[in-house]
Design a protein around this motif. Structure first.
Motif, PDB file in Angstrom:
ATOM      1  N   ILE A 118     -28.232  -9.610 -10.064  1.00 37.24           N
ATOM      2  CA  ILE A 118     -28.211  -8.618  -8.993  1.00 37.24           C
ATOM      3  C   ILE A 118     -27.440  -7.416  -9.523  1.00 37.24           C
ATOM      4  O   ILE A 118     -26.299  -7.553  -9.989  1.00 37.24           O
ATOM      5  CB  ILE A 118     -27.554  -9.164  -7.714  1.00 37.24           C
ATOM      6  N   SER A 119     -28.046  -6.243  -9.454  1.00 35.78           N
ATOM      7  CA  SER A 119     -27.433  -5.046 -10.028  1.00 35.78           C
ATOM      8  C   SER A 119     -27.298  -3.958  -8.979  1.00 35.78           C
ATOM      9  O   SER A 119     -27.894  -4.015  -7.898  1.00 35.78           O
ATOM     10  CB  SER A 119     -28.272  -4.541 -11.214  1.00 35.78           C
ATOM     11  N   LEU A 120     -26.505  -2.958  -9.314  1.00 32.77           N
ATOM     12  CA  LEU A 120     -26.299  -1.816  -8.429  1.00 32.77           C
ATOM     13  C   LEU A 120     -25.797  -0.642  -9.242  1.00 32.77           C
ATOM     14  O   LEU A 120     -25.441  -0.783 -10.420  1.00 32.77           O
ATOM     15  CB  LEU A 120     -25.304  -2.158  -7.310  1.00 32.77           C
ATOM     16  N   THR A 121     -25.780   0.522  -8.612  1.00 34.55           N
ATOM     17  CA  THR A 121     -25.128   1.695  -9.187  1.00 34.55           C
ATOM     18  C   THR A 121     -24.142   2.240  -8.173  1.00 34.55           C
ATOM     19  O   THR A 121     -24.355   2.129  -6.958  1.00 34.55           O
ATOM     20  CB  THR A 121     -26.138   2.793  -9.565  1.00 34.55           C
ATOM     21  N   VAL A 122     -23.045   2.822  -8.672  1.00 35.71           N
ATOM     22  CA  VAL A 122     -22.031   3.380  -7.796  1.00 35.71           C
ATOM     23  C   VAL A 122     -21.502   4.672  -8.413  1.00 35.71           C
ATOM     24  O   VAL A 122     -21.149   4.709  -9.597  1.00 35.71           O
ATOM     25  CB  VAL A 122     -20.882   2.365  -7.545  1.00 35.71           C
ATOM     26  N   PHE A 123     -21.476   5.728  -7.628  1.00 35.38           N
ATOM     27  CA  PHE A 123     -20.977   7.005  -8.109  1.00 35.38           C
ATOM     28  C   PHE A 123     -19.475   6.932  -8.384  1.00 35.38           C
ATOM     29  O   PHE A 123     -18.742   6.205  -7.710  1.00 35.38           O
ATOM     30  CB  PHE A 123     -21.244   8.120  -7.093  1.00 35.38           C
ATOM     31  N   ASP A 124     -19.039   7.730  -9.352  1.00 35.35           N
ATOM     32  CA  ASP A 124     -17.628   7.741  -9.736  1.00 35.35           C
ATOM     33  C   ASP A 124     -16.728   8.207  -8.597  1.00 35.35           C
ATOM     34  O   ASP A 124     -15.545   7.842  -8.549  1.00 35.35           O
ATOM     35  CB  ASP A 124     -17.441   8.655 -10.958  1.00 35.35           C
ATOM     36  N   HIS A 125     -17.262   8.995  -7.663  1.00 36.62           N
ATOM     37  CA  HIS A 125     -16.423   9.466  -6.563  1.00 36.62           C
ATOM     38  C   HIS A 125     -16.374   8.463  -5.403  1.00 36.62           C
ATOM     39  O   HIS A 125     -15.935   8.816  -4.303  1.00 36.62           O
ATOM     40  CB  HIS A 125     -16.864  10.859  -6.073  1.00 36.62           C
ATOM     41  N   ASN A 126     -16.804   7.217  -5.661  1.00 37.42           N
ATOM     42  CA  ASN A 126     -16.734   6.155  -4.660  1.00 37.42           C
ATOM     43  C   ASN A 126     -15.906   4.977  -5.192  1.00 37.42           C
ATOM     44  O   ASN A 126     -16.411   3.860  -5.336  1.00 37.42           O
ATOM     45  CB  ASN A 126     -18.143   5.694  -4.280  1.00 37.42           C
ATOM     46  N   PRO A 127     -14.614   5.200  -5.494  1.00 36.97           N
ATOM     47  CA  PRO A 127     -13.798   4.106  -6.037  1.00 36.97           C
ATOM     48  C   PRO A 127     -13.625   2.955  -5.052  1.00 36.97           C
ATOM     49  O   PRO A 127     -13.485   1.805  -5.459  1.00 36.97           O
ATOM     50  CB  PRO A 127     -12.460   4.780  -6.356  1.00 36.97           C
ATOM     51  N   ARG A 128     -13.647   3.241  -3.758  1.00 35.18           N
ATOM     52  CA  ARG A 128     -13.528   2.176  -2.761  1.00 35.18           C
ATOM     53  C   ARG A 128     -14.700   1.207  -2.866  1.00 35.18           C
ATOM     54  O   ARG A 128     -14.524  -0.015  -2.839  1.00 35.18           O
ATOM     55  CB  ARG A 128     -13.467   2.781  -1.358  1.00 35.18           C
ATOM     56  N   GLY A 129     -15.904   1.755  -3.017  1.00 36.54           N
ATOM     57  CA  GLY A 129     -17.073   0.906  -3.173  1.00 36.54           C
ATOM     58  C   GLY A 129     -17.010   0.098  -4.456  1.00 36.54           C
ATOM     59  O   GLY A 129     -17.310  -1.102  -4.458  1.00 36.54           O
ATOM     60  N   ARG A 130     -16.592   0.741  -5.532  1.00 32.35           N
ATOM     61  CA  ARG A 130     -16.506   0.016  -6.805  1.00 32.35           C
ATOM     62  C   ARG A 130     -15.519  -1.146  -6.712  1.00 32.35           C
ATOM     63  O   ARG A 130     -15.784  -2.233  -7.237  1.00 32.35           O
ATOM     64  CB  ARG A 130     -16.109   0.977  -7.928  1.00 32.35           C
ATOM     65  N   ARG A 131     -14.384  -0.931  -6.058  1.00 28.58           N
ATOM     66  CA  ARG A 131     -13.410  -2.017  -5.897  1.00 28.58           C
ATOM     67  C   ARG A 131     -14.002  -3.169  -5.099  1.00 28.58           C
ATOM     68  O   ARG A 131     -13.760  -4.344  -5.413  1.00 28.58           O
ATOM     69  CB  ARG A 131     -12.143  -1.491  -5.212  1.00 28.58           C
ATOM     70  N   ALA A 132     -14.773  -2.853  -4.064  1.00 30.19           N
ATOM     71  CA  ALA A 132     -15.395  -3.909  -3.261  1.00 30.19           C
ATOM     72  C   ALA A 132     -16.357  -4.732  -4.108  1.00 30.19           C
ATOM     73  O   ALA A 132     -16.412  -5.964  -3.996  1.00 30.19           O
ATOM     74  CB  ALA A 132     -16.125  -3.303  -2.066  1.00 30.19           C
ATOM     75  N   TYR A 133     -17.113  -4.066  -4.990  1.00 28.21           N
ATOM     76  CA  TYR A 133     -18.046  -4.787  -5.849  1.00 28.21           C
ATOM     77  C   TYR A 133     -17.295  -5.640  -6.870  1.00 28.21           C
ATOM     78  O   TYR A 133     -17.680  -6.787  -7.142  1.00 28.21           O
ATOM     79  CB  TYR A 133     -18.969  -3.798  -6.569  1.00 28.21           C
TER      80      TYR A 133
END
Length: 205
Positions: free
Chosen positions: A145-160
């Motif tokens: 399962i893959s995804l992409t996350v923008f660099d200006h979304n650190p909150r989302g990256r931490r959740a992943y």
């Protein structure tokens, strides 16, 4: 389950955690919430990369029709899974989770999530990700399962990262944002990793 069994996306489950319930959309209950996040500048910033200063397009009759057509048809899709995120504390719909871009041959999917303001910063997103990913591996037999996350979304990256998604690469300066550029990060989690930590990396260390 048998990992070689074909995924059945025609089944639309209800997944229950401590903080959230993931269930099929019901427009009689969810339309107002959906309308809210579709016009939320912060949601647009993280999903489409739209600057917060960009005004949201007006919500008109055509937009309302498109919303009802799209979300009203999610329960009939045989190649993807779209579920509403329900805050158990309030009973309100606060977002959506999606498994899409299914590749049967490679047993892989893309993942995405959108949360309205009422669903942020309380752990709901991390739990929603964990429930969806667990279902993908344990019930659909996915391998990746893959995804992409923008660099200006650190909150989302931490959740992943909390759920076990691993950074695989960075596509530099893919998004023009205001006067600057934003990187986009590729992340993924594998079935073998999920079996080891069940969405709680670090516990298996």
């Amino acid at each position: 389950m048998d990992d070689h069994r074909g995924a059945d996306f025609s089944v639309k489950p209800e997944l229950t955690g401590e903080l959230v319930v993931l269930r099929p959309f019901d427009l009689t209950r969810d339309a107002s919430a959906i309308r809210g996040w579709l016009t939320d500048p912060e949601v647009a910033r993280f999903t489409a990369g739209t600057p917060q200063t960009t005004p949201a397009p007006p919500w008109d009759e055509e937009a309302e029709i498109r919303m009802h057509e799209w979300y009203g048809s999610r329960g009939h899709q045989s190649d993807r899974l779209d579920l509403a995120v329900i805050d158990r504390a309030s009973g309100r719909c606060v977002g959506e989770v999606v498994l899409n871009e299914w590749s049967p041959a490679n047993r892989s999917c893309n993942f995405r999530i959108a949360l309205a303001a009422a669903g942020r910063d309380r752990g709901l997103g991390s739990e929603a990700v964990r429930l969806t990913v667990g279902y993908g591996f344990e019930q659909l037999g996915l391998n990746r399962i893959s995804l992409t996350v923008f660099d200006h979304n650190p909150r989302g990256r931490r959740a992943y990262e909390k759920v076990g998604f691993v950074l695989e690469g960075t596509r530099r300066e893919v998004l023009r944002y205001g006067d600057g550029w934003v990187d986009d990060h590729d992340m993924a989690i594998l079935a073998s990793e999920w079996r080891r930590h069940r969405g709680c990396p670090g516990a298996d260390a």
